[in-house]
Design a protein around this motif. Structure first.
Motif, PDB file in Angstrom:
ATOM      1  N   ALA A 232      75.792  52.503  61.799  1.00  0.00           N
ATOM      2  CA  ALA A 232      76.115  51.766  60.571  1.00  0.00           C
ATOM      3  C   ALA A 232      75.019  50.765  60.224  1.00  0.00           C
ATOM      4  CB  ALA A 232      77.463  51.057  60.726  1.00  0.00           C
TER       5      ALA A 232
ATOM      6  N   PHE B 125      78.378  49.492  54.432  1.00  0.00           N
ATOM      7  CA  PHE B 125      77.586  48.344  54.886  1.00  0.00           C
ATOM      8  C   PHE B 125      76.267  48.253  54.126  1.00  0.00           C
ATOM      9  CE2 PHE B 125      80.501  49.614  58.152  1.00  0.00           C
ATOM     10  CZ  PHE B 125      81.144  48.425  58.418  1.00  0.00           C
ATOM     11  N   ALA B 126      76.079  49.158  53.177  1.00  0.00           N
ATOM     12  CA  ALA B 126      74.901  49.107  52.304  1.00  0.00           C
ATOM     13  C   ALA B 126      75.272  48.315  51.041  1.00  0.00           C
ATOM     14  CB  ALA B 126      74.465  50.531  51.956  1.00  0.00           C
ATOM     15  N   PRO B 127      74.296  47.949  50.231  1.00  0.00           N
ATOM     16  CA  PRO B 127      74.609  47.242  48.981  1.00  0.00           C
ATOM     17  C   PRO B 127      75.509  48.091  48.077  1.00  0.00           C
ATOM     18  CG  PRO B 127      72.259  47.137  49.477  1.00  0.00           C
ATOM     19  CD  PRO B 127      72.851  48.107  50.434  1.00  0.00           C
TER      20      PRO B 127
ATOM     21  N   LEU C  80      72.814  61.826  60.060  1.00  0.00           N
ATOM     22  CA  LEU C  80      72.456  61.561  58.669  1.00  0.00           C
ATOM     23  C   LEU C  80      72.902  62.672  57.725  1.00  0.00           C
ATOM     24  CD1 LEU C  80      68.822  60.345  59.315  1.00  0.00           C
ATOM     25  CD2 LEU C  80      70.738  58.934  58.542  1.00  0.00           C
ATOM     26  N   ALA C  81      73.213  62.285  56.504  1.00  0.00           N
ATOM     27  CA  ALA C  81      73.394  63.259  55.428  1.00  0.00           C
ATOM     28  C   ALA C  81      72.030  63.862  55.091  1.00  0.00           C
ATOM     29  CB  ALA C  81      73.992  62.581  54.200  1.00  0.00           C
ATOM     30  N   PRO C  82      72.007  65.141  54.724  1.00  0.00           N
ATOM     31  CA  PRO C  82      70.725  65.794  54.448  1.00  0.00           C
ATOM     32  C   PRO C  82      69.863  65.055  53.428  1.00  0.00           C
ATOM     33  CG  PRO C  82      72.463  67.432  54.600  1.00  0.00           C
ATOM     34  CD  PRO C  82      73.138  66.087  54.666  1.00  0.00           C
TER      35      PRO C  82
ATOM     36  N   ASP D 164      80.015  58.865  53.276  1.00  0.00           N
ATOM     37  CA  ASP D 164      79.692  58.338  54.608  1.00  0.00           C
ATOM     38  C   ASP D 164      80.256  56.915  54.751  1.00  0.00           C
ATOM     39  OD1 ASP D 164      78.543  57.387  56.942  1.00  0.00           O
ATOM     40  OD2 ASP D 164      76.531  58.122  56.473  1.00  0.00           O
TER      41      ASP D 164
ATOM     42  N   MET E 178      85.576  52.176  58.817  1.00  0.00           N
ATOM     43  CA  MET E 178      85.130  51.447  60.001  1.00  0.00           C
ATOM     44  C   MET E 178      85.742  50.050  60.013  1.00  0.00           C
ATOM     45  SD  MET E 178      81.304  53.031  59.964  1.00  0.00           S
ATOM     46  CE  MET E 178      80.645  51.786  61.041  1.00  0.00           C
TER      47      MET E 178
ATOM     48  N   TRP F 109      80.203  63.776  55.869  1.00  0.00           N
ATOM     49  CA  TRP F 109      79.069  63.566  54.948  1.00  0.00           C
ATOM     50  C   TRP F 109      77.862  64.425  55.277  1.00  0.00           C
ATOM     51  CZ3 TRP F 109      80.812  60.600  58.845  1.00  0.00           C
ATOM     52  CH2 TRP F 109      79.945  60.405  59.905  1.00  0.00           C
ATOM     53  N   ARG F 110      77.903  65.143  56.389  1.00  0.00           N
ATOM     54  CA  ARG F 110      76.733  65.942  56.766  1.00  0.00           C
ATOM     55  C   ARG F 110      76.590  67.204  55.916  1.00  0.00           C
ATOM     56  NH1 ARG F 110      78.980  63.673  61.313  1.00  0.00           N
ATOM     57  NH2 ARG F 110      77.551  62.606  62.755  1.00  0.00           N
TER      58      ARG F 110
ATOM     59  N   GLN G  22      79.160  66.458  43.519  1.00  0.00           N
ATOM     60  CA  GLN G  22      79.084  67.610  44.422  1.00  0.00           C
ATOM     61  C   GLN G  22      80.461  68.244  44.638  1.00  0.00           C
ATOM     62  OE1 GLN G  22      77.064  65.739  47.739  1.00  0.00           O
ATOM     63  NE2 GLN G  22      75.046  66.378  47.007  1.00  0.00           N
TER      64      GLN G  22
ATOM     65  N   ALA H 107      72.741  50.971  56.959  1.00  0.00           N
ATOM     66  CA  ALA H 107      72.774  49.838  56.034  1.00  0.00           C
ATOM     67  C   ALA H 107      71.360  49.366  55.744  1.00  0.00           C
ATOM     68  CB  ALA H 107      73.610  48.704  56.623  1.00  0.00           C
TER      69      ALA H 107
ATOM     70  N   ALA I  19      79.700  54.665  56.754  1.00  0.00           N
ATOM     71  CA  ALA I  19      78.690  53.660  57.113  1.00  0.00           C
ATOM     72  C   ALA I  19      78.033  53.069  55.871  1.00  0.00           C
ATOM     73  CB  ALA I  19      77.632  54.283  58.023  1.00  0.00           C
ATOM     74  N   LEU I  20      78.109  53.773  54.747  1.00  0.00           N
ATOM     75  CA  LEU I  20      77.491  53.251  53.525  1.00  0.00           C
ATOM     76  C   LEU I  20      78.241  52.043  52.979  1.00  0.00           C
ATOM     77  CD1 LEU I  20      76.340  56.472  51.641  1.00  0.00           C
ATOM     78  CD2 LEU I  20      75.086  55.012  53.244  1.00  0.00           C
TER      79      LEU I  20
ATOM     80  N   GLN J  61      77.721  60.627  43.596  1.00  0.00           N
ATOM     81  CA  GLN J  61      77.162  61.894  44.084  1.00  0.00           C
ATOM     82  C   GLN J  61      78.259  62.765  44.712  1.00  0.00           C
ATOM     83  OE1 GLN J  61      74.308  61.851  47.392  1.00  0.00           O
ATOM     84  NE2 GLN J  61      73.142  63.446  46.373  1.00  0.00           N
TER      85      GLN J  61
ATOM     86  N   PRO K  75      77.126  68.630  52.086  1.00  0.00           N
ATOM     87  CA  PRO K  75      77.500  68.356  50.692  1.00  0.00           C
ATOM     88  C   PRO K  75      78.696  69.221  50.291  1.00  0.00           C
ATOM     89  CG  PRO K  75      75.111  68.651  50.913  1.00  0.00           C
ATOM     90  CD  PRO K  75      75.723  69.050  52.232  1.00  0.00           C
TER      91      PRO K  75
ATOM     92  N   VAL L   9      74.173  51.151  46.239  1.00  0.00           N
ATOM     93  CA  VAL L   9      74.004  52.355  47.058  1.00  0.00           C
ATOM     94  C   VAL L   9      75.347  53.068  47.222  1.00  0.00           C
ATOM     95  CG1 VAL L   9      73.406  53.190  49.366  1.00  0.00           C
ATOM     96  CG2 VAL L   9      72.006  51.409  48.270  1.00  0.00           C
TER      97      VAL L   9
END
Lengths: 352, 352
Positions: free
Chosen positions: A162, B291-293, A211-213, B286, B322, B264-265, B307, A166, B288-289, B303, B267, B296
Motif C-alpha cells: 500500500a 492511499f493515493a491522492p 501490480l495492475a498491468p 485496487d 484495508m 485488480w491484476r 473496463q 501510494a 491500495a489506491l 477506468q 482488467p 488517482v
C-alpha cells in the motif's frame, strides 16, 4: 573461465538445441542444505555475504550436491542499497527490514551511484572465487527496481504494498527518480558481476505481481527495460523473474530479457504464448510439491518437462527452494530432468 | 423483504440493464469505520459475531454511511468450522489460528454436518435483524472449501500453502473427504442465510490463486461446483471470488457462479473473455489506491467503470477494504460510480 560455448544452460537461454534440459533451483544455496547450516555461523545473511570465501563456498555447495547446470551467487537483493548506507538488515525468518523507510523526495539523498569495486568488493571477490572453481556458469543477480523500492518504502515484507503504491501515484516524479537510481545500482552491480566472471544474470522482480498491468507498464517497466538494455553489449543471457506475474509476462518480456521466469501458476506452454518467440522460459515446478510424496513430485517434474518442451527451456522451480525442503528430493528431480532428452533442432524437411 | 426486483445490484448480477452500476465493498463493514470501532468492544471477531444485535448493527453501518447497493453480513469464513468445535480463533492482526491443525484422516472426525439453526443461530438471527431494516440486498457468504481447508491445515495464514498442497497430493482421498464436508457446511450455511433473508451469496475462495490450474481443476473445483449447484434452486445470485486468480478465472467460472469476482491484476474487459458470456463480473479497484491522492483514486474508479462497461458489472474493490482506509474516500468512490450511467440494453436495430 572454463565455461564452454556448448554449455547446456547457456544454450537453453539462447534457445539453441542442447544435449539435455538444464536445471538449477532458485535459492538452491542456503538454508535447506545441511552443509550450509554446518558452516554458516550466526548473524545476518549480510554478514555472511561480506565474507567472500564463505559466500563462495555456500554458492558451490548445491552445485556439488545436485549437479545442477548453473550456480547462483549466494547474495541478497538488498546488498547494493545496504552498501551505500541506506540502513537495511535482513532478519532471519522475516526478510529485509529497513530502519528508516523511504518516505519521500528527501530520502533520495540517502541513495547514490553504486561503485561496485569500492562498495561491494566482497561480492566481486566471491564471484572470482566461485568461477575459479566452477565448471558450470555462474548466474549473477540483482533485485529489480520495483521490488527493491518496495522494501525501502514498506520497511519490510508486505502483503499489500500500500505504501509503495501510494508513493508511486502520489509523487510519480520521486518514484521515477527512485527507480532510476535503483536501476543504475542494479545495472552497475550486474555489470561488475559479469566482469568478475558471471556468465549470466537474473533480475528478480519478485513482487511485481502485486501490480495492475497498467501501473506496471507506466511506472515500473521503463526502469527494468533500461537495465536489460544496459547489459546487452555484454552478450550474457539475461533472465527476468517474478512471482504471480501471469498477467505481466508479456510486459516483462517487453523489458527485454533473453529468458522469462515463470511460476507454477502458468503452464510453460501457455507462458510461451505470452512472451516473444525469441525468448526462452525458465521454470516452473511448484516448490511446495517437495513436501508431497516422491511420485507426485516426479510426475509434476515430468509435466513441467512436457509443457516446457522445445528449445529454450531452463528447468527450475516456480519460486525459491523452501527452507525445510529435503535436498534428497531435489537430487532426484535433477536426475529426472537430466535423464530426459534435450531439445533438438526441427527435423530436416523432406525426409519422407 | 423490501428488496425489489428492479434492484440495481440484483439486476447487475443477472446481467440485466439497470439505472446505475451497483457498488459495494468487500470488508465494507469493520475496522476502517470509526462508528465500528466505537461499538465493537474487545475480544475476537468471533465474540462479536455471537452477538446478533451487534453483528447486525456493524453490517448496517456501511450501508448508512456509503449508500452502497448491497450489505454483506459481518461474519467470518471460519464461523461454521468453529461452530462444530474444530477449535479456531481469529486473532486481531493475524487472522484465523487453529489450535490443533488438521493433519490427516483421523481429523475428519473433528468435523461434522452443520446444523445452522442449532450451530449458528446467532448468524441467522443477525440476518433477520439486518434484513428487517435494510432496503438493499443482503449478501450472505461462506468460505470455499479450499480456503477454509488451508486454514485448518496450515494452522493460520500462510504464504506458501505447503502443508495444504502436501496433504492434497499425499492423501487425495482424505483431501477429497475434507473438501466434501467443508462444501456441505458451506452449502448448509448459505442455504440457511438465504432462508433467513439474504438475497445473494458470495463464496470466498480467497487463496485459491496459490494453486496451479491443473491442481485447482482436479482437487478443488469439484467441491466448489457442488456448492453452486446446491444453491441453484434458491434463485439468488451466486458470486465467486478469490485473490490472484487470473489464471483460474475460467475454471472458477466453470464452478457455476452467476458473478465472477476479479482482483485488480486482470482488467475487467480481459476477465470477461475468460468467463462465460452469461456471467457477470464484480470488481476490481485496487484497495491500495485508497492511499493515493483522490485524483488517482477517481481516475482508477473511472477506468474500472470503463473496463467493466456493459450489463453485468458490480463495482467493488479487487480485495477487501484495508483497515487504515479513509472512509471519506470510499464515499467519494460511491458517488463517482453512482453518477455514471447504468448499462443499457443494446440499441434497437435499424434506427438509421
Amino acid at each position: 573461465m572454463p565455461v564452454h560455448t556448448d554449455d547446456p544452460f547457456l544454450r537453453a537461454c539462447r534457445r539453441q538445441p542442447s544435449s539435455r534440459v538444464p536445471v538449477w533451483f532458485m535459492r538452491q544455496a542456503g538454508r535447506s542444505l545441511p552443509e550450509y547450516r554446518a558452516i554458516r555461523g550466526v548473524g545476518s545473511i549480510l554478514d555472511v555475504i561480506r565474507q567472500p570465501d564463505l559466500a563462495a563456498e555456500i554458492t558451490l555447495q548445491p552445485v556439488r550436491r545436485y549437479g545442477v547446470d548453473a550456480a547462483i551467487l549466494y547474495s541478497d537483493i538488498v546488498v547494493p542499497v545496504e552498501a551505500v548506507g541506506f540502513g537495511v538488515d535482513v532478519v532471519p525468518g522475516v526478510g529485509p527490514v529497513v530502519r528508516e523507510p523511504f518516505a519521500g523526495k528527501a530520502d533520495l539523498g540517502r541513495l547514490r551511484t553504486l561503485e561496485p569495486e569500492a562498495d561491494i568488493p566482497y561480492v566481486l571477490e566471491a564471484v572470482h572465487l566461485v568461477t575459479a572453481e566452477l565448471d558450470v556458469p555462474l548466474i549473477g543477480f540483482a533485485g529489480a527496481p520495483f521490488t527493491v523500492a518496495s522494501y525501502l518504502i514498506e520497511g519490510g515484507p508486505s502483503r499489500t504494498y500500500a505504501r509503495t503504491k501510494a508513493l508511486m501515484h502520489a509523487d510519480p516524479s520521486t518514484w521515477t527518480a527512485l527507480l532510476d537510481v535503483l536501476a543504475d545500482m542494479a545495472l552497475a552491480s550486474l555489470r561488475a558481476q559479469v566482469a568478475a566472471g558471471a556468465s549470466a544474470v537474473q533480475l528478480f522482480d519478485s513482487w511485481a505481481g502485486a501490480l495492475a498491468p497498467d501501473d506496471y507498464a507506466a511506472l515500473v517497466l521503463p526502469a527494468s527495460r533500461r537495465i536489460f538494455a544496459g547489459l546487452e553489449d555484454l552478450g550474457v543471457p539475461r533472465i527476468h523473474f517474478g512471482v504471480g506475474t501471469g498477467e505481466l509476462l508479456g510486459l516483462m518480456s517487453d523489458a527485454g530479457p533473453d529468458v522469462v521466469g515463470v511460476d507454477w501458476r502458468v503452464p510453460l506452454d501457455v507462458a510461451r504464448t505470452r512472451i516473444k518467440p525469441t525468448q526462452a522460459v525458465q521454470g516452473n515446478l511448484d516448490p511446495a510439491l517437495c513436501f508431497a510424496p516422491w511420485e507426485v513430485l516426479e510426475s509434476a517434474t515430468r509435466q513441467v518437462l512436457a509443457q516446457g518442451a522445445g528449445p529454450g527451456h531452463v528447468f527450475n522451480l516456480g519460486h525459491g527452494v523452501m527452507p525445510d525442503t529435503d535436498p534428497g528430493l531435489l537430487e532426484r528431480v535433477v536426475e529426472v530432468v537430466h535423464a530426459a532428452p534435450g531439445p533438438v533442432d526441427a527435423p530436416p524437411i523432406g525426409d519422407g
